[in-house]
Motif scaffolding. Structure first.
Motif, PDB file in Angstrom:
ATOM      1  N   HIS A   1       0.113   9.299  -0.444  1.00  0.00           N
ATOM      2  CA  HIS A   1       1.523   9.598  -0.261  1.00  0.00           C
ATOM      3  C   HIS A   1       2.292   9.260  -1.532  1.00  0.00           C
ATOM      4  O   HIS A   1       2.097   8.190  -2.117  1.00  0.00           O
ATOM      5  N   SER A   2       3.156  10.191  -1.948  1.00  0.00           N
ATOM      6  CA  SER A   2       4.023   9.949  -3.093  1.00  0.00           C
ATOM      7  C   SER A   2       5.406   9.584  -2.583  1.00  0.00           C
ATOM      8  O   SER A   2       6.096  10.421  -1.987  1.00  0.00           O
ATOM      9  N   SER A   3       5.800   8.325  -2.772  1.00  0.00           N
ATOM     10  CA  SER A   3       7.135   7.916  -2.339  1.00  0.00           C
ATOM     11  C   SER A   3       8.208   8.594  -3.185  1.00  0.00           C
ATOM     12  O   SER A   3       9.312   8.846  -2.705  1.00  0.00           O
ATOM     13  N   GLU A   4       7.878   8.900  -4.445  1.00  0.00           N
ATOM     14  CA  GLU A   4       8.832   9.570  -5.329  1.00  0.00           C
ATOM     15  C   GLU A   4       9.218  10.942  -4.775  1.00  0.00           C
ATOM     16  O   GLU A   4      10.381  11.339  -4.802  1.00  0.00           O
ATOM     17  N   LEU A   5       8.227  11.670  -4.260  1.00  0.00           N
ATOM     18  CA  LEU A   5       8.474  13.016  -3.744  1.00  0.00           C
ATOM     19  C   LEU A   5       8.562  13.052  -2.224  1.00  0.00           C
ATOM     20  O   LEU A   5       8.884  14.094  -1.652  1.00  0.00           O
ATOM     21  N   ASN A   6       8.231  11.914  -1.578  1.00  0.00           N
ATOM     22  CA  ASN A   6       8.221  11.823  -0.121  1.00  0.00           C
ATOM     23  C   ASN A   6       7.338  12.900   0.503  1.00  0.00           C
ATOM     24  O   ASN A   6       7.719  13.583   1.453  1.00  0.00           O
ATOM     25  N   LYS A   7       6.130  13.038  -0.070  1.00  0.00           N
ATOM     26  CA  LYS A   7       5.168  14.011   0.425  1.00  0.00           C
ATOM     27  C   LYS A   7       3.762  13.417   0.402  1.00  0.00           C
ATOM     28  O   LYS A   7       3.477  12.528  -0.410  1.00  0.00           O
ATOM     29  N   GLN A   8       2.934  13.911   1.305  1.00  0.00           N
ATOM     30  CA  GLN A   8       1.535  13.522   1.361  1.00  0.00           C
ATOM     31  C   GLN A   8       0.706  14.622   0.712  1.00  0.00           C
ATOM     32  O   GLN A   8       0.863  15.797   1.032  1.00  0.00           O
ATOM     33  N   PHE A   9      -0.181  14.246  -0.207  1.00  0.00           N
ATOM     34  CA  PHE A   9      -0.972  15.233  -0.925  1.00  0.00           C
ATOM     35  C   PHE A   9      -2.466  14.977  -0.760  1.00  0.00           C
ATOM     36  O   PHE A   9      -2.902  13.821  -0.637  1.00  0.00           O
ATOM     37  N   GLU A  10      -3.213  16.058  -0.740  1.00  0.00           N
ATOM     38  CA  GLU A  10      -4.655  15.958  -0.931  1.00  0.00           C
ATOM     39  C   GLU A  10      -4.927  16.372  -2.358  1.00  0.00           C
ATOM     40  O   GLU A  10      -4.484  17.445  -2.807  1.00  0.00           O
ATOM     41  N   VAL A  11      -5.654  15.546  -3.086  1.00  0.00           N
ATOM     42  CA  VAL A  11      -5.856  15.746  -4.518  1.00  0.00           C
ATOM     43  C   VAL A  11      -7.340  15.716  -4.852  1.00  0.00           C
ATOM     44  O   VAL A  11      -8.066  14.825  -4.399  1.00  0.00           O
TER      45      VAL A  11
END
Length: 205
Positions: free
Chosen positions: A178-188
């Motif tokens: 989870h990126s708190s900066e973008l407030n999104k959860q990513f699969e990387v």
């Protein structure tokens, strides 16, 4: 030489010797090619250049070349040089550019940044594709050439540490975070294509 004949699709010297060099030039390139030849006969060298060429069968090839004048008694009497066939490279590069622009996963290429003690402290965005912009909501103009801590100063250290491990070990990884900066959860999916660099394929999860 035989390699030149092969590049241009000719079978024998007799098919070429005595013909004007423009035989193998595309009409749109003729003026520029003529200028290059004129400059060579005036004594100028061409350290590197790119031209398209017309093959014997009418198909188009591409080459990179360098050339220099040959002197005899202080007068330019000939031109010598070499050609490198770049046709396949251009074709492959074109395919990858199309893939890069139209792939649905976000792609980004980065350069890892280290401090004087050799510790990874930041990374720089080198290139991103349109899908990366759409998934993250960020724009190339905001990222390319900038470091992540400049563009996104609240980026957590674990992102940097994770990518530093990928660069150090050259071992690909796939993870969710989870990126708190973008407030999104990513699969990387991250991998290192060459020393000091890493690439990411990103989807929102």
């Amino acid at each position: 030489n035989p390699a030149w004949l092969t590049l241009h699709g000719y079978h024998s010297h007799q098919e070429v010797v005595g013909k004007h060099f423009s035989t193998t030039q595309l009409p749109d390139d003729a003026a520029e090619a003529t200028q290059v030849v004129d400059n060579l006969f005036r004594g100028e060298s061409v350290t590197e250049g790119d031209f398209s060429r017309l093959r014997r069968d009418g198909t188009v090839g591409h080459h990179r070349f360098a050339a220099a004048p040959v002197y005899e008694d202080g007068v330019v009497v000939a031109i010598e040089g070499f050609l490198i066939d770049t046709t396949e490279y251009r074709r492959t590069a074109s395919i990858y550019r199309l893939l890069f622009r139209h792939m649905t996963a976000g792609f980004a290429l980065h350069e890892m940044i280290y401090n004087s003690e050799g510790l990874a402290v930041d990374y720089r965005f080198l290139e991103i594709n349109p899908a990366f912009e759409a998934i993250t909501g960020l724009k190339a103009s905001e990222l390319v050439g900038r470091t992540v801590l400049t563009a996104l100063p609240e980026t957590e250290q674990y992102w940097i540490d994770t990518y530093a491990a990928v660069v150090a070990t050259r071992t690909p990884i796939t993870y969710r975070n989870h990126s708190s900066e973008l407030n999104k959860q990513f699969e990387v999916r991250a991998f290192s294509p060459e020393h000091g660099m890493f690439a990411t394929l990103v989807t929102e999860s």
